[in-house]
Motif scaffolding. Sequence first.
Motif, PDB file in Angstrom:
ATOM      1  N   LEU A 151      13.626 -21.742  38.975  1.00 45.97           N
ATOM      2  CA  LEU A 151      14.094 -21.406  37.481  1.00 45.97           C
ATOM      3  C   LEU A 151      14.209 -19.747  37.518  1.00 45.97           C
ATOM      4  CD1 LEU A 151      15.302 -22.071  34.754  1.00 45.97           C
ATOM      5  CD2 LEU A 151      13.061 -22.536  34.166  1.00 45.97           C
ATOM      6  N   LEU A 152      13.119 -18.958  37.768  1.00 44.63           N
ATOM      7  CA  LEU A 152      13.033 -17.814  37.401  1.00 44.63           C
ATOM      8  C   LEU A 152      14.072 -16.901  38.045  1.00 44.63           C
ATOM      9  CD1 LEU A 152       9.069 -17.295  37.654  1.00 44.63           C
ATOM     10  CD2 LEU A 152      10.585 -17.053  35.693  1.00 44.63           C
ATOM     11  N   SER A 153      14.491 -17.496  39.461  1.00 41.32           N
ATOM     12  CA  SER A 153      15.349 -16.670  40.229  1.00 41.32           C
ATOM     13  C   SER A 153      16.724 -16.777  39.709  1.00 41.32           C
ATOM     14  CB  SER A 153      15.469 -17.403  41.633  1.00 41.32           C
ATOM     15  OG  SER A 153      15.902 -18.648  41.778  1.00 41.32           O
ATOM     16  N   ARG A 154      16.997 -18.000  38.898  1.00 42.70           N
ATOM     17  CA  ARG A 154      18.229 -18.065  38.350  1.00 42.70           C
ATOM     18  C   ARG A 154      18.366 -17.154  37.077  1.00 42.70           C
ATOM     19  NH1 ARG A 154      21.495 -22.311  39.825  1.00 42.70           N
ATOM     20  NH2 ARG A 154      20.709 -23.851  41.065  1.00 42.70           N
ATOM     21  N   ILE A 155      17.307 -16.839  36.369  1.00 43.64           N
ATOM     22  CA  ILE A 155      17.214 -16.150  35.076  1.00 43.64           C
ATOM     23  C   ILE A 155      17.787 -14.655  35.683  1.00 43.64           C
ATOM     24  CG2 ILE A 155      15.593 -14.778  33.395  1.00 43.64           C
ATOM     25  CD1 ILE A 155      14.237 -17.450  33.359  1.00 43.64           C
ATOM     26  N   ARG A 156      17.290 -14.381  36.846  1.00 45.55           N
ATOM     27  CA  ARG A 156      17.928 -12.961  37.134  1.00 45.55           C
ATOM     28  C   ARG A 156      19.304 -12.834  37.367  1.00 45.55           C
ATOM     29  NH1 ARG A 156      13.413 -13.959  40.921  1.00 45.55           N
ATOM     30  NH2 ARG A 156      11.502 -12.920  39.879  1.00 45.55           N
ATOM     31  N   HIS A 157      19.939 -13.946  37.670  1.00 42.61           N
ATOM     32  CA  HIS A 157      21.305 -13.740  37.741  1.00 42.61           C
ATOM     33  C   HIS A 157      22.325 -14.229  36.622  1.00 42.61           C
ATOM     34  CE1 HIS A 157      19.836 -14.515  41.922  1.00 42.61           C
ATOM     35  NE2 HIS A 157      20.805 -13.901  42.172  1.00 42.61           N
ATOM     36  N   VAL A 158      21.464 -14.414  35.312  1.00 44.51           N
ATOM     37  CA  VAL A 158      22.054 -14.867  34.139  1.00 44.51           C
ATOM     38  C   VAL A 158      22.551 -13.477  33.495  1.00 44.51           C
ATOM     39  CG1 VAL A 158      22.026 -15.581  31.700  1.00 44.51           C
ATOM     40  CG2 VAL A 158      20.961 -16.831  33.713  1.00 44.51           C
ATOM     41  N   SER A 159      24.004 -13.256  33.299  1.00 47.44           N
ATOM     42  CA  SER A 159      24.447 -12.121  32.631  1.00 47.44           C
ATOM     43  C   SER A 159      24.126 -12.061  31.119  1.00 47.44           C
ATOM     44  CB  SER A 159      25.912 -12.067  32.560  1.00 47.44           C
ATOM     45  OG  SER A 159      26.712 -11.108  31.867  1.00 47.44           O
ATOM     46  N   LEU A 160      23.575 -10.897  30.847  1.00 47.55           N
ATOM     47  CA  LEU A 160      22.776 -10.605  29.686  1.00 47.55           C
ATOM     48  C   LEU A 160      23.781  -9.704  28.814  1.00 47.55           C
ATOM     49  CD1 LEU A 160      19.185  -9.806  30.637  1.00 47.55           C
ATOM     50  CD2 LEU A 160      20.144 -11.945  30.019  1.00 47.55           C
ATOM     51  N   GLN A 161      24.980  -9.710  29.082  1.00 42.97           N
ATOM     52  CA  GLN A 161      25.887  -8.777  28.375  1.00 42.97           C
ATOM     53  C   GLN A 161      26.256  -9.762  27.142  1.00 42.97           C
ATOM     54  OE1 GLN A 161      28.958  -7.633  30.980  1.00 42.97           O
ATOM     55  NE2 GLN A 161      27.921  -5.655  31.549  1.00 42.97           N
ATOM     56  N   SER A 162      26.574 -11.007  27.147  1.00 45.47           N
ATOM     57  CA  SER A 162      27.037 -11.906  26.033  1.00 45.47           C
ATOM     58  C   SER A 162      25.669 -12.309  25.318  1.00 45.47           C
ATOM     59  CB  SER A 162      27.931 -13.028  26.841  1.00 45.47           C
ATOM     60  OG  SER A 162      27.035 -13.729  27.581  1.00 45.47           O
ATOM     61  N   TRP A 163      25.980 -13.073  24.146  1.00 47.43           N
ATOM     62  CA  TRP A 163      25.108 -13.578  23.372  1.00 47.43           C
ATOM     63  C   TRP A 163      24.660 -14.838  23.986  1.00 47.43           C
ATOM     64  CZ3 TRP A 163      25.852 -18.102  21.202  1.00 47.43           C
ATOM     65  CH2 TRP A 163      27.567 -18.794  21.027  1.00 47.43           C
ATOM     66  N   HIS A 164      25.758 -15.683  24.349  1.00 44.62           N
ATOM     67  CA  HIS A 164      25.272 -16.953  24.986  1.00 44.62           C
ATOM     68  C   HIS A 164      24.383 -16.499  26.237  1.00 44.62           C
ATOM     69  CE1 HIS A 164      28.733 -16.446  27.765  1.00 44.62           C
ATOM     70  NE2 HIS A 164      29.311 -16.025  26.663  1.00 44.62           N
ATOM     71  N   GLY A 165      24.493 -15.505  26.993  1.00 44.67           N
ATOM     72  CA  GLY A 165      23.745 -15.326  28.177  1.00 44.67           C
ATOM     73  C   GLY A 165      22.347 -15.096  27.724  1.00 44.67           C
ATOM     74  N   LYS A 166      22.288 -14.532  26.603  1.00 46.15           N
ATOM     75  CA  LYS A 166      21.144 -13.940  25.991  1.00 46.15           C
ATOM     76  C   LYS A 166      20.200 -15.299  25.733  1.00 46.15           C
ATOM     77  CE  LYS A 166      21.772  -9.356  24.746  1.00 46.15           C
ATOM     78  NZ  LYS A 166      23.102  -9.214  24.853  1.00 46.15           N
ATOM     79  N   LEU A 167      20.716 -16.122  24.798  1.00 45.04           N
ATOM     80  CA  LEU A 167      20.404 -17.369  24.485  1.00 45.04           C
ATOM     81  C   LEU A 167      20.116 -18.372  25.477  1.00 45.04           C
ATOM     82  CD1 LEU A 167      22.634 -18.738  21.540  1.00 45.04           C
ATOM     83  CD2 LEU A 167      20.396 -17.962  21.432  1.00 45.04           C
ATOM     84  N   LEU A 168      20.685 -18.355  26.662  1.00 41.95           N
ATOM     85  CA  LEU A 168      20.538 -19.198  28.021  1.00 41.95           C
ATOM     86  C   LEU A 168      19.200 -18.629  28.640  1.00 41.95           C
ATOM     87  CD1 LEU A 168      21.200 -21.550  29.924  1.00 41.95           C
ATOM     88  CD2 LEU A 168      22.758 -19.926  30.984  1.00 41.95           C
ATOM     89  N   ALA A 169      19.322 -17.279  28.655  1.00 41.65           N
ATOM     90  CA  ALA A 169      17.861 -16.765  29.126  1.00 41.65           C
ATOM     91  C   ALA A 169      16.758 -16.923  28.572  1.00 41.65           C
ATOM     92  CB  ALA A 169      17.989 -15.143  29.443  1.00 41.65           C
ATOM     93  N   GLY A 170      16.734 -16.986  27.063  1.00 45.09           N
ATOM     94  CA  GLY A 170      15.569 -17.255  26.297  1.00 45.09           C
ATOM     95  C   GLY A 170      15.335 -18.700  26.427  1.00 45.09           C
ATOM     96  N   ALA A 171      16.044 -19.572  26.668  1.00 43.65           N
ATOM     97  CA  ALA A 171      16.045 -21.112  26.799  1.00 43.65           C
ATOM     98  C   ALA A 171      15.198 -21.240  28.072  1.00 43.65           C
ATOM     99  CB  ALA A 171      17.340 -22.065  26.690  1.00 43.65           C
ATOM    100  N   ALA A 172      15.752 -20.450  29.046  1.00 43.96           N
ATOM    101  CA  ALA A 172      14.896 -20.695  30.232  1.00 43.96           C
ATOM    102  C   ALA A 172      13.498 -20.301  30.429  1.00 43.96           C
ATOM    103  CB  ALA A 172      15.747 -19.876  31.659  1.00 43.96           C
TER     104      ALA A 172
END
Length: 226
Positions: free
Chosen positions: A125-146
């Motif tokens: 899961l931690l490795s997947r967080i590193r590949h989440v795009s943090l440019q969009s608001w939904h990417g930030k929400l997804l990273a926060g959920a992880a």
Amino acid sequence: MELWAAFLLGVSSAPHCMAMCGGIASALIVGSQSTDKAMIASDRPGHSAIQAALLFGTGKMLAYMGLGLLAGLGGFLLINTQQQALGGLRMVAGLLMILLGLYTAGWWNGLRHVEQSVYRFWQPLLSRIRHVSLQSWHGKLLAGAAWGLLPCGIVYTMLATALASGNIMQGMLIMMSFGLGTMPFVLSAGGLVKLSSRWMSSRWFRSLLGLVLIGFGIGTLYMAMR
């Protein structure tokens, strides 16, 4: 009482979060600022950092609420199939609250060992967080959920309380209250609040908080045995 206890525990978990999740929080905030050129060009960098922290914190709290909903549903189904289960669930929640109080006060470190043993299962899961795009608001929400799904002994204790509630809505509200209590730590990583951990990490504060949590646990055990 459960909601206030959950909120208080969320607020007071800042020293623990700084030790276990401080690096993740800083990486998310810095990563979101470095990948968002609009934020870097803005003349309000602190404002953009706060926005990012709010999105991360909201995603984290939504993950807690989802877990609380599932725990409340599990407790509801268990209680409706086994009428005697409510007392047992409350006793487990009370015992975990007492253990958490001992851990918070620094008198017992068993929960840290549980976290460390479970942590390796969350490496994918931690490795997947590193590949989440943090440019969009939904990417930030997804990273926060992880982030909210990472192993944490304090979260496990609150989930046991949500399970013991035997109510879907109450389970979700317990975890939402806990999530709201953790918001100051998340926002401090974003620069809104310069949250000092000096007094929260002091022995007297941790001992006092540990005694309060032990009191909540004893109260829960009393209710279970009535």
